[in-house]
Design a protein around this motif. Structure first.
Motif, mmCIF file in Angstrom:
data_model
loop_
_atom_site.group_PDB
_atom_site.id
_atom_site.type_symbol
_atom_site.label_atom_id
_atom_site.label_comp_id
_atom_site.label_asym_id
_atom_site.label_seq_id
_atom_site.Cartn_x
_atom_site.Cartn_y
_atom_site.Cartn_z
ATOM 1 N N ASP A 101 0.656 -1.190 0.197
ATOM 2 C CA ASP A 101 -0.146 0.040 0.102
ATOM 3 C C ASP A 101 0.937 1.190 -0.014
ATOM 4 O O ASP A 101 0.241 2.352 -0.068
ATOM 5 C CB ASP A 101 -1.005 0.006 1.153
ATOM 6 N N LEU A 102 2.334 1.110 -0.243
ATOM 7 C CA LEU A 102 2.884 2.181 -0.374
ATOM 8 C C LEU A 102 3.278 2.438 -1.619
ATOM 9 O O LEU A 102 3.073 1.522 -2.664
ATOM 10 C CB LEU A 102 4.384 2.096 0.692
ATOM 11 N N GLY A 103 3.767 3.660 -2.238
ATOM 12 C CA GLY A 103 4.087 3.949 -3.421
ATOM 13 C C GLY A 103 5.264 3.142 -3.992
ATOM 14 O O GLY A 103 6.364 3.356 -3.853
ATOM 15 N N LEU A 104 5.031 2.013 -4.774
ATOM 16 C CA LEU A 104 5.660 1.317 -5.392
ATOM 17 C C LEU A 104 6.794 1.840 -6.502
ATOM 18 O O LEU A 104 8.004 1.542 -6.341
ATOM 19 C CB LEU A 104 5.204 -0.064 -5.751
ATOM 20 N N GLY A 105 6.087 2.600 -7.171
ATOM 21 C CA GLY A 105 7.189 3.205 -8.048
ATOM 22 C C GLY A 105 8.286 4.227 -7.422
ATOM 23 O O GLY A 105 9.237 4.269 -7.891
ATOM 24 N N GLU A 209 0.173 15.701 3.206
ATOM 25 C CA GLU A 209 -0.473 15.349 1.877
ATOM 26 C C GLU A 209 0.437 14.924 0.714
ATOM 27 O O GLU A 209 -0.138 14.087 -0.271
ATOM 28 C CB GLU A 209 -1.208 16.812 1.435
ATOM 29 N N ALA A 210 1.709 15.345 0.714
ATOM 30 C CA ALA A 210 2.414 14.734 -0.154
ATOM 31 C C ALA A 210 2.847 13.238 0.018
ATOM 32 O O ALA A 210 2.743 12.561 -1.048
ATOM 33 C CB ALA A 210 3.959 15.442 -0.057
ATOM 34 N N LEU A 211 2.954 12.695 1.097
ATOM 35 C CA LEU A 211 3.023 11.354 1.472
ATOM 36 C C LEU A 211 1.653 10.552 1.082
ATOM 37 O O LEU A 211 1.664 9.516 0.280
ATOM 38 C CB LEU A 211 3.090 11.049 2.993
ATOM 39 N N ASN A 212 0.296 11.184 0.988
ATOM 40 C CA ASN A 212 -0.765 10.552 0.838
ATOM 41 C C ASN A 212 -0.830 10.478 -0.835
ATOM 42 O O ASN A 212 -1.238 9.246 -1.379
ATOM 43 C CB ASN A 212 -1.945 11.478 1.035
ATOM 44 N N ARG A 213 -0.153 11.485 -1.652
ATOM 45 C CA ARG A 213 -0.157 11.244 -3.345
ATOM 46 C C ARG A 213 1.012 10.200 -3.459
ATOM 47 O O ARG A 213 0.591 9.469 -4.352
ATOM 48 C CB ARG A 213 0.306 12.629 -3.586
ATOM 49 N N VAL A 214 1.945 10.237 -2.714
ATOM 50 C CA VAL A 214 3.049 9.095 -3.019
ATOM 51 C C VAL A 214 2.261 7.838 -2.940
ATOM 52 O O VAL A 214 2.857 6.821 -3.777
ATOM 53 C CB VAL A 214 4.198 9.134 -2.208
ATOM 54 N N ALA A 215 1.631 7.712 -1.936
ATOM 55 C CA ALA A 215 1.122 6.297 -1.882
ATOM 56 C C ALA A 215 0.334 5.861 -2.765
ATOM 57 O O ALA A 215 -0.091 4.576 -3.030
ATOM 58 C CB ALA A 215 0.104 6.169 -0.565
ATOM 59 N N GLN A 216 -0.315 6.873 -3.661
ATOM 60 C CA GLN A 216 -1.066 6.369 -4.794
ATOM 61 C C GLN A 216 -0.473 6.265 -5.912
ATOM 62 O O GLN A 216 -0.972 5.889 -7.006
ATOM 63 C CB GLN A 216 -2.193 7.752 -4.905
ATOM 64 N N ILE A 217 0.971 6.518 -5.993
ATOM 65 C CA ILE A 217 1.513 6.280 -7.462
ATOM 66 C C ILE A 217 2.000 5.018 -7.717
ATOM 67 O O ILE A 217 2.266 4.093 -6.585
ATOM 68 C CB ILE A 217 3.056 7.339 -7.200
#
Length: 217
Positions: A101-105, A209-217
């Motif tokens: 659930d973390l940003g794999l990319g 908020e930036a961390l939230n966006r990273v998690a969606q990448i």
């Protein structure tokens, strides 16, 4: 006396040709040198050195024992140096687990950058949709997201001032005592590199908020 130390004293006596010289070199008494050699001879039931008032010389069994002692002590020194090197030089295979659930990319990009900086370390990534058991899952470092984790010496929160929605990002590893350089450099690098990526990618956007966006990448 430790047998390896006795072997070192014996080898030193052979090379110095004198108990007095090796005693001075190894900061011990001449009596300790004599007892170390005598102890080896008693264990082996063989006379290793011929002693005179001025010099010592090898017997036939002593010659064979000395040659093998030198190889054993050299291998021991190499093994100790290699083990000690793990604390100071980042190298070898690093097994990293990350929850999905973390940003794999972003994580993969960070690992590539880490490898460029530390080319002697090979990183094996394992993605699991759950927290890893470091021993059972055979990993060195685990990157997880959770609301909280029990206080421990081997748990570091990557961004203590930021929250990822209702969770936090933690790095877990086996031990913080005599930690391998490859683990320490990886944790330090991931903390700084991910923060730099957040700053450069999202600029003035709040870190949480930036961390939230990273998690969606």
């Amino acid at each position: 006396m430790d047998k390896f130390m006795s072997m070192r004293i014996f080898s030193g006596a052979v090379e110095a040709g004198s108990f007095s010289v090796v005693a001075e070199h190894m900061s011990c008494s001449k009596g300790n040198v004599s007892r170390a050699v005598l102890s080896l001879e008693d264990q082996l039931q063989a006379r290793l050195l011929q002693r005179t008032t001025r010099r010592v010389s090898l017997t036939e069994p002593g010659k064979r024992y000395y040659q093998k002692c030198k190889r054993i002590l050299a291998d021991l020194d190499d093994a100790e140096a290699e083990a000690r090197d793990a604390h100071t030089r980042a190298r070898g295979r690093l097994r990293v687990h990350c929850v999905t659930d973390l940003g794999l990319g972003q994580l993969t990009h960070s690992v590539i950058e880490y490898r460029r900086r530390f080319p002697a370390v090979s990183v094996h990534l394992k993605f699991l949709p759950r927290m890893a058991n470091l021993i059972a899952d055979e990993v060195d470092v685990s990157i997880v997201s959770a609301p909280t984790l029990p206080d421990s010496r081997n748990v570091i929160q990557l961004f203590p001032e930021c929250r990822l929605q209702r969770t936090r990002v933690f790095v877990v590893y086996s031990c913080r005592h005599h930690i391998d350089a490859k683990i320490k450099t990886f944790v330090d690098f991931m903390t700084s590199h991910l923060r730099e990526m957040l700053d450069s990618s999202f600029g003035s956007v709040p870190a949480s908020e930036a961390l939230n966006r990273v998690a969606q990448i």
